[in-house]
Write a protein that holds these residues in place. Structure first.
Motif, short mmCIF file in Angstrom:
data_model
loop_
_atom_site.label_atom_id
_atom_site.label_comp_id
_atom_site.label_asym_id
_atom_site.label_seq_id
_atom_site.Cartn_x
_atom_site.Cartn_y
_atom_site.Cartn_z
N GLN A 128 40.75 23.39 -24.04
CA GLN A 128 40.56 24.78 -23.62
C GLN A 128 39.29 24.98 -22.80
OE1 GLN A 128 40.96 27.48 -26.95
NE2 GLN A 128 42.95 26.64 -27.55
N VAL A 129 38.65 23.88 -22.43
CA VAL A 129 37.44 23.94 -21.61
C VAL A 129 37.81 24.22 -20.16
CG1 VAL A 129 35.57 22.54 -20.66
CG2 VAL A 129 36.07 22.46 -23.10
N ALA A 130 37.04 25.08 -19.50
CA ALA A 130 37.32 25.44 -18.11
C ALA A 130 36.73 24.44 -17.12
CB ALA A 130 36.80 26.84 -17.81
N ASP A 131 35.54 23.92 -17.41
CA ASP A 131 34.87 22.99 -16.49
C ASP A 131 33.86 22.15 -17.26
OD1 ASP A 131 32.53 24.63 -16.85
OD2 ASP A 131 33.18 25.91 -15.20
N ARG A 132 33.19 21.25 -16.56
CA ARG A 132 32.29 20.32 -17.25
C ARG A 132 31.09 21.02 -17.87
NH1 ARG A 132 33.89 15.88 -19.67
NH2 ARG A 132 32.24 14.33 -19.89
N THR A 133 30.60 22.03 -17.23
CA THR A 133 29.46 22.77 -17.80
C THR A 133 29.85 23.38 -19.13
OG1 THR A 133 28.54 23.25 -15.61
CG2 THR A 133 27.85 24.67 -17.44
N GLU A 134 31.02 24.01 -19.19
CA GLU A 134 31.48 24.59 -20.45
C GLU A 134 31.75 23.51 -21.48
OE1 GLU A 134 34.15 28.36 -21.47
OE2 GLU A 134 35.37 26.68 -20.73
N TYR A 135 32.23 22.36 -21.03
CA TYR A 135 32.48 21.25 -21.95
C TYR A 135 31.20 20.86 -22.69
CZ TYR A 135 33.50 16.51 -23.58
OH TYR A 135 33.64 15.39 -24.36
N LEU A 136 30.09 20.79 -21.97
CA LEU A 136 28.83 20.39 -22.58
C LEU A 136 28.24 21.50 -23.46
CD1 LEU A 136 27.25 18.58 -19.51
CD2 LEU A 136 28.28 17.53 -21.53
N GLN A 137 28.55 22.74 -23.13
CA GLN A 137 27.99 23.87 -23.88
C GLN A 137 28.86 24.32 -25.05
OE1 GLN A 137 27.53 26.78 -20.74
NE2 GLN A 137 25.56 25.95 -20.09
N GLY A 180 36.42 21.93 -26.65
CA GLY A 180 36.90 20.59 -26.33
C GLY A 180 37.73 19.98 -27.43
N ARG A 181 37.75 20.63 -28.60
CA ARG A 181 38.54 20.15 -29.74
C ARG A 181 39.89 20.84 -29.84
NH1 ARG A 181 33.26 21.28 -32.48
NH2 ARG A 181 32.06 19.34 -32.35
N ARG A 182 40.17 21.75 -28.92
CA ARG A 182 41.40 22.55 -29.02
C ARG A 182 42.23 22.40 -27.75
NH1 ARG A 182 38.16 27.84 -30.48
NH2 ARG A 182 40.06 28.89 -29.77
N LEU A 183 43.52 22.19 -27.94
CA LEU A 183 44.44 22.01 -26.81
C LEU A 183 44.69 23.33 -26.09
CD1 LEU A 183 47.36 19.72 -28.03
CD2 LEU A 183 45.98 19.37 -25.97
N ALA A 219 43.85 12.71 -21.92
CA ALA A 219 43.26 14.02 -22.21
C ALA A 219 41.98 14.23 -21.43
CB ALA A 219 43.00 14.16 -23.71
N ARG A 220 41.89 15.37 -20.77
CA ARG A 220 40.69 15.74 -20.02
C ARG A 220 39.84 16.75 -20.80
NH1 ARG A 220 41.12 18.67 -15.86
NH2 ARG A 220 43.27 19.39 -16.10
N GLN A 221 38.54 16.69 -20.55
CA GLN A 221 37.57 17.59 -21.20
C GLN A 221 37.78 17.57 -22.71
OE1 GLN A 221 35.48 18.22 -19.12
NE2 GLN A 221 36.13 19.38 -17.33
N ALA A 222 37.86 16.36 -23.26
CA ALA A 222 38.28 16.20 -24.65
C ALA A 222 37.14 15.75 -25.56
CB ALA A 222 39.42 15.18 -24.72
N ARG A 223 37.14 16.28 -26.75
CA ARG A 223 36.34 15.77 -27.86
C ARG A 223 37.27 14.99 -28.79
NH1 ARG A 223 30.69 16.72 -27.06
NH2 ARG A 223 30.58 18.49 -25.61
N VAL A 224 36.68 14.24 -29.71
CA VAL A 224 37.48 13.38 -30.60
C VAL A 224 38.55 14.17 -31.33
CG1 VAL A 224 37.41 11.94 -32.67
CG2 VAL A 224 35.66 11.66 -30.90
N ALA A 225 38.19 15.34 -31.85
CA ALA A 225 39.12 16.12 -32.68
C ALA A 225 40.30 16.68 -31.90
CB ALA A 225 38.37 17.25 -33.39
N LEU A 226 40.27 16.63 -30.57
CA LEU A 226 41.45 17.04 -29.82
C LEU A 226 42.64 16.16 -30.19
CD1 LEU A 226 42.17 19.13 -27.54
CD2 LEU A 226 42.07 17.18 -25.97
N GLY A 227 42.37 14.93 -30.58
CA GLY A 227 43.44 14.04 -31.01
C GLY A 227 44.21 14.56 -32.20
N ASP A 228 43.56 15.34 -33.07
CA ASP A 228 44.25 15.89 -34.24
C ASP A 228 45.35 16.86 -33.81
OD1 ASP A 228 42.42 14.46 -35.73
OD2 ASP A 228 41.11 16.18 -36.09
#
Length: 241
Positions: free
Chosen positions: A69-78, A83-86, A138-147
């Protein structure tokens, strides 16, 4: 023979030892090397995932491409939580799978570009007889996105190959995170991790695959992953004599 007593140790490790001094600080050469390493780490964090290249390297094993659900890389880091949600339009279809395999950019797309497809190449032949879903990228992903991916696919377990946080000597380290009965709400203590996959300076693909298959086999036997599932080290290479 070299007059530098640290030379032998430096030849055996990528750690920064015996850097030398110029007055109260490091030498100019070491300062420049540190600055270059820092730039490499920053580049790895901010570099976009080349989805076409990753899908091409995976070939016929590649499945859907999804994004968090991240829009861009800046939001991914913030916003690690996003990044854990599809994203709602993920397009994944449920099936009956033993394992969902996810290749995710994480904090180092560089690691994914260099190691993910090769790791899949080595791992999949060891999973003969397993029902493995097509590999999800998966793009803009954290580990828990796999769940969430595993739940959407109907997979009993998920393995996420993801770019790890870059260090000053390792901008291309790939991690593998294993979760049994994956679903939203799982916590890190319910996962197992094999880290620092990056030959020739880290764990080799073969060594990582042996450990992962051993963990996955035990995970199915015990019906769990995490702190209660121990890696006995039997699959790790012995120390050099």
């Amino acid at each position: 023979m070299s007059s530098d007593p640290w030379e032998t140790l430096r030849a055996a490790t990528r750690a920064r030892v015996g850097l030398g001094r110029a007055g109260d600080g490091l030498t100019t050469a070491e300062n420049l090397r540190l600055a270059a390493a820092h730039a490499q780490a920053r580049d790895a964090v901010h570099a976009p995932l080349d989805v076409d290249a990753v899908v091409g390297a995976l070939g016929e094993r590649a499945g859907p491409v999804v994004v968090s659900q991240v829009a861009d890389r800046t939001e991914y880091l913030q916003r690690p939580d996003l990044g854990r949600r599809l994203a709602s339009d993920h397009g994944l279809e449920a099936g009956t799978w033993d394992l969902a395999l996810v290749v995710a950019d994480g904090l180092s797309a560089t690691a994914v570009h260099e190691h993910a497809a090769a790791m899949v190449d080595v791992l999949l032949p060891r999973l003969e007889g397993w029902a493995v879903a097509p590999v999800v990228v998966a793009r803009q992903a954290r580990v828990a996105l796999g769940d969430e991916i595993a739940e959407a696919l109907g997979a009993r377990m998920v393995l996420v190959l993801i770019g790890e946080r870059p260090g000053m000597s390792a901008p291309d380290s790939l991690g593998a995170y294993l979760t049994f009965d994956a679903r939203p709400g799982r916590v890190d203590s319910e996962r197992n991790c094999v880290s620092n996959i990056r030959p020739p300076d880290g764990l080799t693909y073969d060594a990582a695959a042996e450990v992962l298959v051993s963990l996955m086999t035990e995970a199915f036997r015990l019906q769990l992953t995490g702190v209660r599932l121990k890696d006995t080290g039997a699959a790790l290479p012995s120390a050099a004599g």
